[in-house]
Scaffold this motif. Structure first.
Motif, PDB file in Angstrom:
ATOM      1  N   MET A  61       0.824  -1.215   0.000  1.00 34.90           N
ATOM      2  CA  MET A  61       0.000   0.000   0.000  1.00 34.90           C
ATOM      3  C   MET A  61       0.853   1.257   0.000  1.00 34.90           C
ATOM      4  O   MET A  61       0.438   2.301   0.467  1.00 34.90           O
ATOM      5  CB  MET A  61      -0.910   0.009   1.233  1.00 34.90           C
ATOM      6  CG  MET A  61      -1.930  -1.107   1.259  1.00 34.90           C
ATOM      7  SD  MET A  61      -3.031  -0.905   2.642  1.00 34.90           S
ATOM      8  CE  MET A  61      -4.099  -2.304   2.440  1.00 34.90           C
TER       9      MET A  61
ATOM     10  N   THR B 260       5.155  -0.382   2.674  1.00 32.70           N
ATOM     11  CA  THR B 260       4.241   0.080   3.722  1.00 32.70           C
ATOM     12  C   THR B 260       4.980   0.758   4.858  1.00 32.70           C
ATOM     13  O   THR B 260       4.576   1.824   5.339  1.00 32.70           O
ATOM     14  CB  THR B 260       3.436  -1.123   4.253  1.00 32.70           C
ATOM     15  OG1 THR B 260       2.778  -1.771   3.156  1.00 32.70           O
ATOM     16  CG2 THR B 260       2.392  -0.657   5.264  1.00 32.70           C
TER      17      THR B 260
ATOM     18  N   ASN C 193      -6.817  -5.994  -0.878  1.00 35.35           N
ATOM     19  CA  ASN C 193      -7.026  -4.706  -0.207  1.00 35.35           C
ATOM     20  C   ASN C 193      -6.044  -3.653  -0.716  1.00 35.35           C
ATOM     21  O   ASN C 193      -6.386  -2.476  -0.859  1.00 35.35           O
ATOM     22  CB  ASN C 193      -6.886  -4.875   1.301  1.00 35.35           C
ATOM     23  CG  ASN C 193      -7.983  -5.751   1.884  1.00 35.35           C
ATOM     24  OD1 ASN C 193      -9.048  -5.932   1.286  1.00 35.35           O
ATOM     25  ND2 ASN C 193      -7.721  -6.318   3.048  1.00 35.35           N
ATOM     26  N   ALA C 194      -4.805  -4.070  -0.987  1.00 36.23           N
ATOM     27  CA  ALA C 194      -3.818  -3.128  -1.506  1.00 36.23           C
ATOM     28  C   ALA C 194      -4.204  -2.628  -2.884  1.00 36.23           C
ATOM     29  O   ALA C 194      -4.045  -1.441  -3.206  1.00 36.23           O
ATOM     30  CB  ALA C 194      -2.434  -3.792  -1.548  1.00 36.23           C
TER      31      ALA C 194
ATOM     32  N   PHE D 204      -6.917  -0.155  -2.405  1.00 38.66           N
ATOM     33  CA  PHE D 204      -6.376   1.098  -1.856  1.00 38.66           C
ATOM     34  C   PHE D 204      -5.726   1.933  -2.964  1.00 38.66           C
ATOM     35  O   PHE D 204      -5.909   3.152  -3.031  1.00 38.66           O
ATOM     36  CB  PHE D 204      -5.360   0.770  -0.767  1.00 38.66           C
ATOM     37  CG  PHE D 204      -4.613   1.974  -0.251  1.00 38.66           C
ATOM     38  CD1 PHE D 204      -5.186   2.820   0.669  1.00 38.66           C
ATOM     39  CD2 PHE D 204      -3.332   2.262  -0.717  1.00 38.66           C
ATOM     40  CE1 PHE D 204      -4.493   3.925   1.144  1.00 38.66           C
ATOM     41  CE2 PHE D 204      -2.642   3.357  -0.257  1.00 38.66           C
ATOM     42  CZ  PHE D 204      -3.225   4.195   0.677  1.00 38.66           C
ATOM     43  N   ARG D 205      -4.967   1.286  -3.849  1.00 42.20           N
ATOM     44  CA  ARG D 205      -4.330   2.021  -4.941  1.00 42.20           C
ATOM     45  C   ARG D 205      -5.374   2.597  -5.898  1.00 42.20           C
ATOM     46  O   ARG D 205      -5.208   3.704  -6.410  1.00 42.20           O
ATOM     47  CB  ARG D 205      -3.363   1.099  -5.687  1.00 42.20           C
ATOM     48  CG  ARG D 205      -2.105   0.773  -4.893  1.00 42.20           C
ATOM     49  CD  ARG D 205      -1.070   0.107  -5.779  1.00 42.20           C
ATOM     50  NE  ARG D 205      -1.505  -1.213  -6.238  1.00 42.20           N
ATOM     51  CZ  ARG D 205      -1.245  -2.352  -5.615  1.00 42.20           C
ATOM     52  NH1 ARG D 205      -0.544  -2.336  -4.489  1.00 42.20           N
ATOM     53  NH2 ARG D 205      -1.663  -3.502  -6.096  1.00 42.20           N
TER      54      ARG D 205
ATOM     55  N   GLN E 280      -8.447   3.513  -5.082  1.00 39.35           N
ATOM     56  CA  GLN E 280      -9.059   4.650  -4.396  1.00 39.35           C
ATOM     57  C   GLN E 280      -8.122   5.853  -4.387  1.00 39.35           C
ATOM     58  O   GLN E 280      -8.557   7.002  -4.566  1.00 39.35           O
ATOM     59  CB  GLN E 280      -9.425   4.246  -2.961  1.00 39.35           C
ATOM     60  CG  GLN E 280     -10.137   5.317  -2.165  1.00 39.35           C
ATOM     61  CD  GLN E 280     -11.535   5.578  -2.684  1.00 39.35           C
ATOM     62  OE1 GLN E 280     -12.096   4.776  -3.420  1.00 39.35           O
ATOM     63  NE2 GLN E 280     -12.112   6.723  -2.325  1.00 39.35           N
ATOM     64  N   PHE E 281      -6.836   5.594  -4.223  1.00 39.67           N
ATOM     65  CA  PHE E 281      -5.856   6.689  -4.226  1.00 39.67           C
ATOM     66  C   PHE E 281      -5.784   7.353  -5.602  1.00 39.67           C
ATOM     67  O   PHE E 281      -5.652   8.581  -5.711  1.00 39.67           O
ATOM     68  CB  PHE E 281      -4.490   6.138  -3.815  1.00 39.67           C
ATOM     69  CG  PHE E 281      -3.398   7.169  -3.827  1.00 39.67           C
ATOM     70  CD1 PHE E 281      -3.297   8.109  -2.826  1.00 39.67           C
ATOM     71  CD2 PHE E 281      -2.471   7.202  -4.859  1.00 39.67           C
ATOM     72  CE1 PHE E 281      -2.298   9.080  -2.842  1.00 39.67           C
ATOM     73  CE2 PHE E 281      -1.461   8.152  -4.888  1.00 39.67           C
ATOM     74  CZ  PHE E 281      -1.373   9.097  -3.866  1.00 39.67           C
TER      75      PHE E 281
END
Length: 475
Positions: A1, A8, A370-371, A374-375, A377-378
């Motif tokens: 992430m 991380t 999940n990672a 997350f990317r 969403q970023f």
């Protein structure tokens, strides 16, 4: 992430430093004059990458290498005439290893490499793989699926730390055929028969390939559910595990020739350090007293010197690479065919599998999913477009999670390659040959700058795992 290519841990450290600077700016702003320069320098060292590696790690590695050279840790010299049982101790990461010979329960014996520092035991199976070029596509798919199931079963064996598969190829000058015919022909044979065999040897191709495929299994007695109390019980438990793993290898498209003896393991290490001794070692191993022909004292080199880009040892110079990036495409069963194929120089290609425990595999894959989320969403928050690679990575993460839920295993895979030449002027040609073969397989290899000796040892049947060695040195 991680952000900006950082992992991380580095990401949270960077965020913590940023928050600290904000607090300092709000309370004592005049202190920022002294804090901003070292912060900017540290950020630049951590963010600037050379070949995918942060600049600060390269500088630390270079400083450690220089310190080791000044202390003489890159050179090894073994005494020839020394009355000392450890005169021929192996160099580098091979130093704590010794060779044991154990009974296999079927009237034979096999060799075990024992790491006296960690207690790990490594045994080697000699196998002969079937060629996928001459097999039906259905059979090849069945072998690949069976190999995946074999690796998945390792997740339920906590005592098996890692499995190392090595394809060892070298040019054969023709002495093997001549020696085999000389041993088969008796003095009382008719003269015409002897003449025919001599003519056969003379007209046969002068050059051939010597190919040896090995599967080395590293066993940790401390993680075994049987709880062996001493070395003898640990060896017995390793023998039982080998029986089960060898029996299931038959469905993976390979024929198991048996367990490598102690002399064969010592001979493999000896020929790696001294390529000129290949013919002599083959003759000793094919003789009547093969078990006593070679010992661990015969395996090591007389002299070895590690440089940043190569490894000089008895009668040869070697260069080692590590797997920098896997193929970004669908991987077929013959993708490594050109890389592992015999060439004009002795070469060893090693694939190392570290199976995750079955209980941890699902958790790791969920973290990957999940990672990816997350990317994504970023990217949306920062207004960046999704690249084709980001889309591919996200799809692969979800596919891996689905396959694990259906019973597949999860392994950490790494690859190492070593090529050896007997003449230094041939080194550039050998390096170009290996790198061109890797490019044809869509594999990015990265030369192990400053770690040539460790890469060289990884491709031997001795149970060396560079990530574990580096973690051991850090602790």
């Amino acid at each position: 992430m991680g952000l900006l290519g950082m992992d991380t841990t580095s990401t949270f450290v960077a965020l913590g430093v940023a928050m600290l600077l904000v607090l300092i700016a709000a309370t004592v702003p005049h202190v920022l004059i002294y804090l901003l320069p070292p912060t900017l320098i540290g950020g630049a060292l951590g963010l600037i990458r050379v070949g995918g590696v942060p600049l600060v790690r390269l500088l630390l590695a270079r400083c450690r290498w220089r310190w080791g050279v000044l202390r003489g840790h890159n050179r090894y010299r073994a005494g020839v005439v020394i009355d000392h049982p450890r005169a021929f101790q192996l160099p580098g990461v091979l130093a704590p290893l010794t060779l044991l010979s154990a009974e296999d329960g079927y009237g034979g014996r096999y060799g075990i490499v024992w790491d006296r520092r960690t207690g790990l035991l490594t045994a080697t199976l000699r196998v002969v793989p079937a060629s996928t070029w001459l097999a039906d596509r259905t059979d090849a798919d069945t072998w690949v699926a069976a190999w995946g199931g074999w690796l998945a079963a390792l997740g339920h064996m906590p005592a098996v730390r890692w499995v190392t598969v090595t394809i060892d190829t070298a040019p054969e000058p023709g002495s093997t055929l001549a020696d085999a015919v000389d041993r088969a022909v008796v003095a009382t044979a008719p003269a015409p028969a002897r003449a025919i065999m001599s003519e056969l040897v003379r007209t046969a191709p002068a050059a051939a390939a010597d190919v040896d495929t090995r599967v080395s299994i590293t066993f940790d007695p401390r993680a075994s559910t049987a709880g062996p109390k001493d070395l003898f019980e640990a060896v017995a438990e390793l023998g039982r595990i080998l029986d089960g793993l060898a029996s299931r290898l038959g469905g993976c498209g390979v024929s198991v020739r048996g367990r490598a003896s102690a002399a064969e393991i010592a001979g493999t290490v000896r020929t790696a350090f001294d390529p000129h001794a290949r013919g002599e070692v083959n003759r000793l191993l094919s003789g009547a007293n093969a078990e006593d022909a070679l010992t661990w004292c015969d395996a090591g080199p007389i002299a070895a010197t590690e440089h940043t880009d190569r490894y000089e040892h008895d009668g040869g110079v070697s260069v080692s690479w590590a797997w920098h990036e896997p193929p970004r495409q669908n991987v077929r069963s013959d993708i490594l065919a050109r890389l592992v194929a015999p060439g004009p120089f002795p070469k060893r290609v090693t694939l190392q599998y570290r199976a995750l425990p079955a209980a941890a595999a699902s958790r790791v894959l969920q973290q990957e999913v999940n990672a990816a989320a997350f990317r994504a969403q970023f990217r949306r928050r920062t207004g960046r477009d999704e690249t084709a690679r980001d889309s591919w990575d996200s799809a692969r993460a979800r596919q891996a999670a689905v396959e694990e839920a259906m019973g597949a295993g999860v392994c950490l895979v790494s690859m190492y390659a070593t090529v050896t030449v007997t003449e230094p002027e041939q080194l550039r040609r050998a390096v170009a040959h290996v790198e061109a073969s890797a490019d044809a397989a869509k594999i990015r290899l990265r030369r192990l700058w400053g770690s040539q000796a460790a890469g060289f040892a990884t491709t031997l049947p001795c149970g060396i795992c560079p990530p574990e060695v580096s973690r051991r040195l850090i602790h």
